[in-house]
Write a protein that holds these residues in place. Structure first.
Motif, short mmCIF file in Angstrom:
data_model
loop_
_atom_site.label_atom_id
_atom_site.label_comp_id
_atom_site.label_asym_id
_atom_site.label_seq_id
_atom_site.Cartn_x
_atom_site.Cartn_y
_atom_site.Cartn_z
N ALA A 13 1.12 -1.16 -0.04
CA ALA A 13 0.01 0.32 0.27
C ALA A 13 0.58 1.27 0.26
CB ALA A 13 -0.49 -0.06 0.98
N ASN A 14 2.64 0.94 0.57
CA ASN A 14 2.72 2.25 0.82
C ASN A 14 4.33 2.15 -0.12
OD1 ASN A 14 1.11 3.70 2.96
ND2 ASN A 14 1.86 1.89 3.53
N HIS A 15 3.96 1.38 -1.59
CA HIS A 15 4.62 1.39 -2.44
C HIS A 15 4.16 2.79 -2.83
CE1 HIS A 15 6.28 0.03 -5.95
NE2 HIS A 15 7.58 -0.02 -5.47
N PRO A 16 5.29 3.22 -3.70
CA PRO A 16 5.46 4.55 -3.99
C PRO A 16 4.28 4.78 -5.73
CG PRO A 16 7.08 4.39 -4.03
CD PRO A 16 6.56 3.19 -3.24
N PRO A 20 -0.61 6.56 -4.59
CA PRO A 20 -1.23 7.11 -5.31
C PRO A 20 -2.87 6.95 -5.38
CG PRO A 20 0.66 7.20 -6.25
CD PRO A 20 0.52 6.06 -5.04
N TYR A 21 -3.11 5.19 -5.23
CA TYR A 21 -4.24 5.16 -5.98
C TYR A 21 -5.07 3.99 -4.60
CZ TYR A 21 -2.67 5.46 -10.48
OH TYR A 21 -1.77 6.19 -11.30
N PHE A 22 -3.53 4.42 -3.99
CA PHE A 22 -4.86 3.48 -2.14
C PHE A 22 -4.84 4.74 -1.03
CE2 PHE A 22 -5.64 0.78 0.80
CZ PHE A 22 -6.20 -0.88 -0.40
N GLY A 23 -5.76 4.76 -0.44
CA GLY A 23 -5.79 5.55 0.30
C GLY A 23 -6.66 6.63 -0.13
N PRO A 24 -7.01 8.01 0.84
CA PRO A 24 -6.85 8.84 0.78
C PRO A 24 -5.88 9.92 0.59
CG PRO A 24 -7.79 8.87 2.79
CD PRO A 24 -7.33 7.59 2.55
N GLY A 25 -5.81 11.03 -0.50
CA GLY A 25 -4.91 11.78 -0.49
C GLY A 25 -3.71 11.28 -0.71
N GLY A 26 -3.17 9.89 -1.25
CA GLY A 26 -1.62 9.60 -1.40
C GLY A 26 -1.64 9.46 0.36
N VAL A 27 -1.57 9.64 1.37
CA VAL A 27 -1.14 9.37 2.76
C VAL A 27 -1.13 8.06 3.22
CG1 VAL A 27 -2.90 10.86 3.85
CG2 VAL A 27 -3.74 9.22 4.08
N GLY A 60 -22.56 -13.45 4.28
CA GLY A 60 -21.86 -13.91 3.18
C GLY A 60 -21.62 -12.02 1.96
N ILE A 61 -21.82 -11.12 2.62
CA ILE A 61 -21.50 -10.14 1.68
C ILE A 61 -19.93 -9.70 1.97
CG2 ILE A 61 -22.28 -8.64 0.98
CD1 ILE A 61 -24.70 -9.30 1.28
N TRP A 62 -19.21 -9.26 0.90
CA TRP A 62 -17.49 -8.77 1.39
C TRP A 62 -16.87 -7.57 0.78
CZ3 TRP A 62 -14.35 -10.20 5.91
CH2 TRP A 62 -15.29 -11.36 7.11
N GLN A 63 -16.84 -6.99 1.37
CA GLN A 63 -16.37 -5.25 0.30
C GLN A 63 -14.69 -6.00 -0.11
OE1 GLN A 63 -16.90 -1.41 1.13
NE2 GLN A 63 -16.08 -0.66 -1.27
N MET A 64 -14.56 -5.77 -0.90
CA MET A 64 -13.40 -5.85 -1.68
C MET A 64 -12.37 -4.80 -1.91
SD MET A 64 -11.48 -8.37 -4.25
CE MET A 64 -9.88 -8.92 -4.73
N HIS A 65 -11.02 -5.02 -1.80
CA HIS A 65 -10.09 -3.75 -1.40
C HIS A 65 -8.75 -4.12 -1.80
CE1 HIS A 65 -12.66 -0.76 0.39
NE2 HIS A 65 -12.55 -2.06 2.04
N TYR A 66 -8.58 -4.34 -3.29
CA TYR A 66 -7.17 -5.34 -3.77
C TYR A 66 -6.21 -4.62 -3.88
CZ TYR A 66 -9.27 -4.60 -8.27
OH TYR A 66 -9.67 -3.85 -9.51
N LEU A 67 -4.28 -4.35 -3.95
CA LEU A 67 -3.85 -4.17 -4.32
C LEU A 67 -2.43 -4.90 -4.69
CD1 LEU A 67 -2.33 -3.04 -0.69
CD2 LEU A 67 -4.25 -3.95 -1.26
#
Length: 138
Positions: A13-16, A20-27, A60-67
């Motif tokens: 997640a913190n790779h340059p 920019p695509y994961f998390g709000p505002g590139g924090v 039975g319902i899951w939201q997915m966030h992938y990176l």
């Protein structure tokens, strides 16, 4: 596949090229608190360059966030995330995996379709702005 150690996900997640695509505002983003909530979050990774956070939404319902790192793109990326989705169906009893992807992230929207996601239109997200909704069902 499932991990309770978020270090690989934190590193991705913190790779340059990912931040920019994961998390709000590139924090910087860290998943340590999520790892401590295994009934609400399932952290999955391949141990090196791809990972997913599944957030419980309902029975039975899951939201997915992938990176994934640049070393995991194309066919390999599709295969890694397909394995993670299948694992959620088989091991966690998921029936529906869904997500909301920012319109500007064309690569992730393409990947959603490659993973079998069906589009359910556009929704305004309070942080990410306009997002396309996707759903994969078992």
């Amino acid at each position: 596949m499932r991990t309770y150690d978020p270090s690989v996900l934190n590193r991705i997640a913190n790779h340059p090229e990912v931040k920019p695509y994961f998390g709000p505002g590139g924090v910087e983003v860290y998943f340590d608190e999520l790892a401590a909530l295994p009934n609400d979050y399932a952290l999955l990774c391949n141990g090196e360059d791809a990972g997913a956070i599944f957030e419980w939404s309902g029975p039975g319902i899951w939201q997915m966030h992938y990176l994934s790192l640049p070393s995991c793109r194309g066919r390999r990326c599709i295969a890694e995330f397909r394995r993670m989705i299948d694992w959620m169906f088989e091991q966690e009893g998921a029936r529906t995996i869904w997500g909301q992807t920012p319109i500007a992230n064309k690569a992730a929207r393409w990947l959603n379709r490659q993973l079998g996601g069906t589009s359910y239109g556009i929704r305004e997200h309070h942080i990410s702005g306009p997002c396309e909704l996707f759903k994969v069902e078992r």
